[in-house]
Design an enzyme around this catalytic site. Structure first.
Site, PDB file in Angstrom:
ATOM      1  N   ASP A  89      44.887  26.007  -6.548  1.00 34.67           N
ATOM      2  CA  ASP A  89      44.363  27.333  -6.878  1.00 34.67           C
ATOM      3  C   ASP A  89      44.249  27.480  -8.389  1.00 34.67           C
ATOM      4  OD1 ASP A  89      43.589  30.005  -6.608  1.00 34.67           O
ATOM      5  OD2 ASP A  89      45.660  30.714  -6.676  1.00 34.67           O
ATOM      6  N   ASP A 273      36.954  29.841  -9.655  1.00 33.66           N
ATOM      7  CA  ASP A 273      38.142  29.871  -8.809  1.00 33.66           C
ATOM      8  C   ASP A 273      37.994  28.983  -7.576  1.00 33.66           C
ATOM      9  OD1 ASP A 273      40.506  30.510  -7.569  1.00 33.66           O
ATOM     10  OD2 ASP A 273      39.862  32.495  -6.915  1.00 33.66           O
TER      11      ASP A 273
END
Length: 385
Positions: A89, A273
């Site tokens: 992440d 992201d």
């Protein structure tokens, strides 16, 4: 009809809320339906491996693509090593894995860290913390131990031992924790993220990591640490300054389609992201885009479109730092069935500051090889091979 839940993974501390971002669920379906989860687990047994590259200073870690929802890599913690699969992440900074004392039903399905079997374990005085993500929150305690990823060793790495797992689709997914690669300002209680540990101690030669991610079975997805393997992109990298040294945030000039600006007309911000599945923007703007792409939606769902109608759809062009980055329908349209397709835009970012902020998730990152350069606070983009 039920749908898969696609999630973003922005985290913040219970003590100090660093970013007011709650990402949205796009679809709803249990991951176990049609045997998808069981089949994935059978085909992807736990293993820790390192891929050799042309540059010996680069460590390339294989990533498993779980149903285009998340990318999962392997790490070990402790002495002797205990192995875990973690979601990668870039919009959070903490590392956490499930604790042996986790009582949540989902914890019993996967691997849990046992401090009693590690000679290098150090207690952090039982500090209780909470991490909140777009898909839920976890609570746990801080600990310190040796963490290994792709052959790189981060000694005295502080991480979180989770007493529960995230809800929704993530509760069913085959993972044992999350490894964040955002800036240290987002880390809980000022603890150093694993990337900063590796960089500070000279374990990696450059403060750089990069992603090549793919939906295609014949192309393995990779996380590169300490450098860039240029075999995975076409043309030169184009560099974009980071505007927010917390998240990997940049400025976008405009978003256009058919030579018409459809969003970001006066410039806007965007977060790169890998923890988000799709393209997220302000709800009202996304609704307008969906209406222009799909004036005749299926089943009263604006994102559902007949596949035969997608053939003539033009690319969506993101202009960043003066360069155009087109996303063809191959990327922003996904097939649900033989006749039904899905448009991979979703709203929900209007509470961010500034109000028009976009999240460029995996849809964008599959099209463009992405380099995250911490040393120069910039992001490099080039078309993926």
């Amino acid at each position: 009809m039920k749908w898969l839940v696609l999630l973003g993974l922005v985290a913040f501390s219970e003590c100090i809320v660093k970013i007011p971002l709650t990402k949205v669920n796009i679809m709803q379906e249990t991951l176990g339906e049609k045997g998808l989860l069981n089949n994935f687990l059978k085909e992807h047994a736990y293993r820790l491996s390192k891929i050799s590259t042309r540059n010996s200073d680069i460590t390339s870690v294989p990533l498993r693509n779980f149903l285009d929802l998340m990318y999962i890599g392997n790490i070990t913690i402790g002495s002797p090593p205990q192995q875990f699969s973690v979601i990668i992440d870039t919009s959070s900074s903490d590392l956490w894995v499930s604790f042996i004392y986790c009582q949540a039903p989902s914890c019993s399905k996967y691997l849990r860290y046992n401090p009693k079997t590690s000679s290098s374990f150090q207690s952090d005085e039982g500090k209780h913390i909470k991490l909140t993500y777009g898909s839920g929150s976890i609570t746990g305690v801080l600990a310190t131990d040796t963490v290994r990823i792709g052959g790189l060793i981060a000694k005295s790495q502080t991480f979180v031992l989770s007493m529960n797992k995230l809800s929704g689709a993530l509760e069913q997914a085959p993972y044992d924790g999350i490894m964040g690669l955002a800036y240290p300002s987002l880390a809980i209680l000022g603890t150093p993220p694993i990337f900063d540990n590796l960089n500070k101690n000279g374990i990696i030669s450059e403060p750089v990591f990069a992603f090549f991610i793919s939906s295609w079975p014949h192309k393995s997805s990779l996380l590169m640490l300490g450098g860039v393997d240029h075999a995975y992109h076409k043309g030169a990298l184009k560099w974009v300054p980071v505007t927010e040294a917390g998240l990997w945030q940049i400025t976008v000039d405009r978003i256009s389609m058919n030579r018409k600006v459809i969003a970001c007309s006066g410039g806007c911000q965007a977060i790169l992201d890998i923890g988000s599945s799709y393209l997220l923007g302000p709800t009202d703007i996304v609704r307008s885009i969906l209406r222009s792409i799909n004036p005749s939606p299926l089943q009263n769902e604006q994102r559902l479109i007949s596949c035969h109608r997608t053939i003539t759809l033009p690319p969506v062009i993101f202009t960043i730092n003066g360069m155009d980055y087109p996303l063809t329908r191959k990327y922003y349209i996904q097939k649900v069935s033989e006749d039904i397709c899905f448009i991979t835009f979703n709203g929900g970012t209007e509470n961010l500051s500034p109000p028009e902020t976009w999240v460029l998730g995996d849809i964008f990152l599959r099209a463009y090889f992405t380099v995250f350069d911490r040393g120069n606070n910039r992001i490099g983009l080039a078309r993926a091979v």
